[in-house]
Design a protein around this motif. Structure first.
Motif, short mmCIF file in Angstrom:
data_model
loop_
_atom_site.label_atom_id
_atom_site.label_comp_id
_atom_site.label_asym_id
_atom_site.label_seq_id
_atom_site.Cartn_x
_atom_site.Cartn_y
_atom_site.Cartn_z
N ARG A 10 0.83 -1.20 0.00
CA ARG A 10 0.00 0.00 0.00
C ARG A 10 0.87 1.26 0.00
O ARG A 10 0.56 2.25 -0.68
CB ARG A 10 -0.92 -0.01 1.22
CG ARG A 10 -1.91 1.13 1.25
CD ARG A 10 -2.98 0.91 2.31
NE ARG A 10 -2.42 0.75 3.64
CZ ARG A 10 -2.46 -0.36 4.36
NH1 ARG A 10 -3.01 -1.45 3.85
NH2 ARG A 10 -1.93 -0.42 5.58
N ASP A 11 1.99 1.24 0.74
CA ASP A 11 2.89 2.39 0.77
C ASP A 11 3.48 2.66 -0.61
O ASP A 11 3.65 3.81 -1.02
CB ASP A 11 4.02 2.16 1.77
CG ASP A 11 3.54 2.27 3.21
OD1 ASP A 11 2.43 2.80 3.41
OD2 ASP A 11 4.27 1.82 4.12
N ARG A 12 3.82 1.58 -1.33
CA ARG A 12 4.37 1.76 -2.67
C ARG A 12 3.33 2.34 -3.62
O ARG A 12 3.63 3.21 -4.45
CB ARG A 12 4.89 0.43 -3.22
CG ARG A 12 6.16 -0.05 -2.53
CD ARG A 12 6.79 -1.21 -3.28
NE ARG A 12 8.03 -1.63 -2.64
CZ ARG A 12 8.81 -2.58 -3.12
NH1 ARG A 12 8.48 -3.20 -4.25
NH2 ARG A 12 9.93 -2.93 -2.50
N ARG A 14 0.90 4.22 -2.70
CA ARG A 14 0.75 5.62 -2.28
C ARG A 14 1.83 6.48 -2.93
O ARG A 14 1.55 7.59 -3.41
CB ARG A 14 0.84 5.71 -0.76
CG ARG A 14 0.76 7.13 -0.20
CD ARG A 14 0.90 7.11 1.31
NE ARG A 14 0.78 8.44 1.88
CZ ARG A 14 1.78 9.31 1.96
NH1 ARG A 14 2.99 8.99 1.50
NH2 ARG A 14 1.60 10.51 2.50
N ASP A 15 3.08 6.01 -2.95
CA ASP A 15 4.17 6.77 -3.56
C ASP A 15 3.90 7.01 -5.05
O ASP A 15 4.16 8.11 -5.58
CB ASP A 15 5.50 6.05 -3.38
CG ASP A 15 5.98 6.06 -1.94
OD1 ASP A 15 5.49 6.90 -1.17
OD2 ASP A 15 6.84 5.23 -1.59
N VAL A 16 3.38 5.99 -5.73
CA VAL A 16 3.06 6.14 -7.15
C VAL A 16 1.95 7.18 -7.34
O VAL A 16 2.01 8.02 -8.24
CB VAL A 16 2.65 4.78 -7.77
CG1 VAL A 16 2.15 4.98 -9.20
CG2 VAL A 16 3.82 3.81 -7.75
N LEU A 18 1.26 9.66 -5.36
CA LEU A 18 1.81 10.99 -5.08
C LEU A 18 2.56 11.53 -6.29
O LEU A 18 2.46 12.73 -6.61
CB LEU A 18 2.73 10.93 -3.86
CG LEU A 18 2.04 10.76 -2.50
CD1 LEU A 18 3.06 10.57 -1.39
CD2 LEU A 18 1.15 11.96 -2.19
N ASP A 19 3.32 10.66 -6.96
CA ASP A 19 4.00 11.10 -8.19
C ASP A 19 2.99 11.48 -9.27
O ASP A 19 3.18 12.43 -10.02
CB ASP A 19 4.91 9.99 -8.71
CG ASP A 19 6.15 9.79 -7.85
OD1 ASP A 19 6.49 10.73 -7.10
OD2 ASP A 19 6.77 8.72 -7.91
N ALA A 22 1.47 14.95 -8.35
CA ALA A 22 2.41 15.99 -7.90
C ALA A 22 2.28 17.29 -8.70
O ALA A 22 2.29 18.38 -8.13
CB ALA A 22 3.84 15.46 -7.96
N ALA A 50 -4.87 2.86 -0.27
CA ALA A 50 -3.90 3.93 -0.50
C ALA A 50 -4.61 5.24 -0.81
O ALA A 50 -4.23 6.31 -0.32
CB ALA A 50 -2.95 3.55 -1.63
N LEU A 54 -4.82 9.09 1.26
CA LEU A 54 -4.59 10.41 0.66
C LEU A 54 -5.83 11.30 0.78
O LEU A 54 -5.71 12.52 0.88
CB LEU A 54 -4.18 10.25 -0.80
CG LEU A 54 -2.84 9.55 -1.02
CD1 LEU A 54 -2.53 9.43 -2.51
CD2 LEU A 54 -1.70 10.26 -0.31
#
Length: 242
Positions: A10-12, A14-16, A18-19, A22, A50, A54
């Protein structure tokens, strides 16, 4: 390849996400959950978890029947310390104030201690709703020794730098301040004023300001929206830093 625990997966995601958002303008639609889960190769529940995170942070907004959109940008307040003067860079946006309370009363024991005055000394209490680009952002509860600002009027605190006004109008030159910042949640009154749900995340900021000689001239307790406001700091390290 080792199977990732659900939390890390889920964290990964989330990072995607966010990118993905952005560089997008506020209110921009993101792809559907079906398309995103297929593109990222993850299950719908993992993707939804995820996105939920956000949404709670205000970075995404769900609109029933329409989809998911990028949230409004947070107002950023940088912190900086000048070598020879009190300096706090201006926060982003057009700031104005709506005065909610403006009255004078004897200091309570707690305020007398904060302001270093006698409990019988009158203290001016000002409560103002701070607006950024016409949107509620913070509630400030300002306390000043009344004898220092006897001719102060509500209209004086609607716009502009309050510390600059104190200096030019009353000769009060604020040179340093002690400030604490901690997480909190809004109560019923604060939530109504700020236009957020009750118990919404917020920042509690308390500040005691002093003149160069050390005299206390202000104690302020503020509640800032956690979904729309953030504070950044620039750190400098020397050879002894850990």
């Amino acid at each position: 390849m080792q199977r990732l625990p659900a939390g890390l997966k889920r964290d990964r995601v989330r990072d995607v996400l966010l990118d993905l958002i952005a560089d997008k303008e506020p209110g921009t639609a993101i792809p559907s959950e079906r398309d995103l889960s297929r593109e990222l190769g993850v299950s719908r529940p993992t993707l939804r978890a995820a996105i939920d995170g956000l949404v709670r942070q205000g970075m995404l907004v769900r609109e029933h029947g329409r989809g998911t959109f990028t949230g409004r940008r947070k107002v950023t307040q940088p912190l900086a310390a000048g070598d020879d003067s009190f300096h706090a860079p201006a926060a982003e946006g057009n700031w104005l104030s709506r005065i909610l309370e403006f009255d004078s009363a004897p200091a309570t024991a707690r305020l007398a201690h904060r302001l270093q005055v006698s409990p019988a000394d009158p203290v001016l209490r000002v409560v103002r709703l701070r607006l950024v680009d016409d949107e509620p952002m913070a509630i400030e509860r300002i306390h000043l020794p009344h004898r220092l600002v006897e001719s102060l009027r509500p209209d004086d605190m609607v716009s502009g730098s309050f510390y600059r006004f104190l200096r030019t109008r009353f000769g009060i030159d604020v040179r340093r301040a002690t400030q604490s910042i901690e997480p909190t949640v809004t109560d019923e009154t604060e939530a109504e004023l700020l236009g957020v749900p009750q118990h919404a995340p917020a920042l509690l900021i308390e500040r005691t300001a002093r003149e160069a000689g050390g005299r206390v001239v202000e104690f302020t307790r503020s509640i800032y929206r956690g979904d729309r406001y953030r504070i950044t700091s620039e750190l400098h390290f020397d050879d002894t830093s850990g």
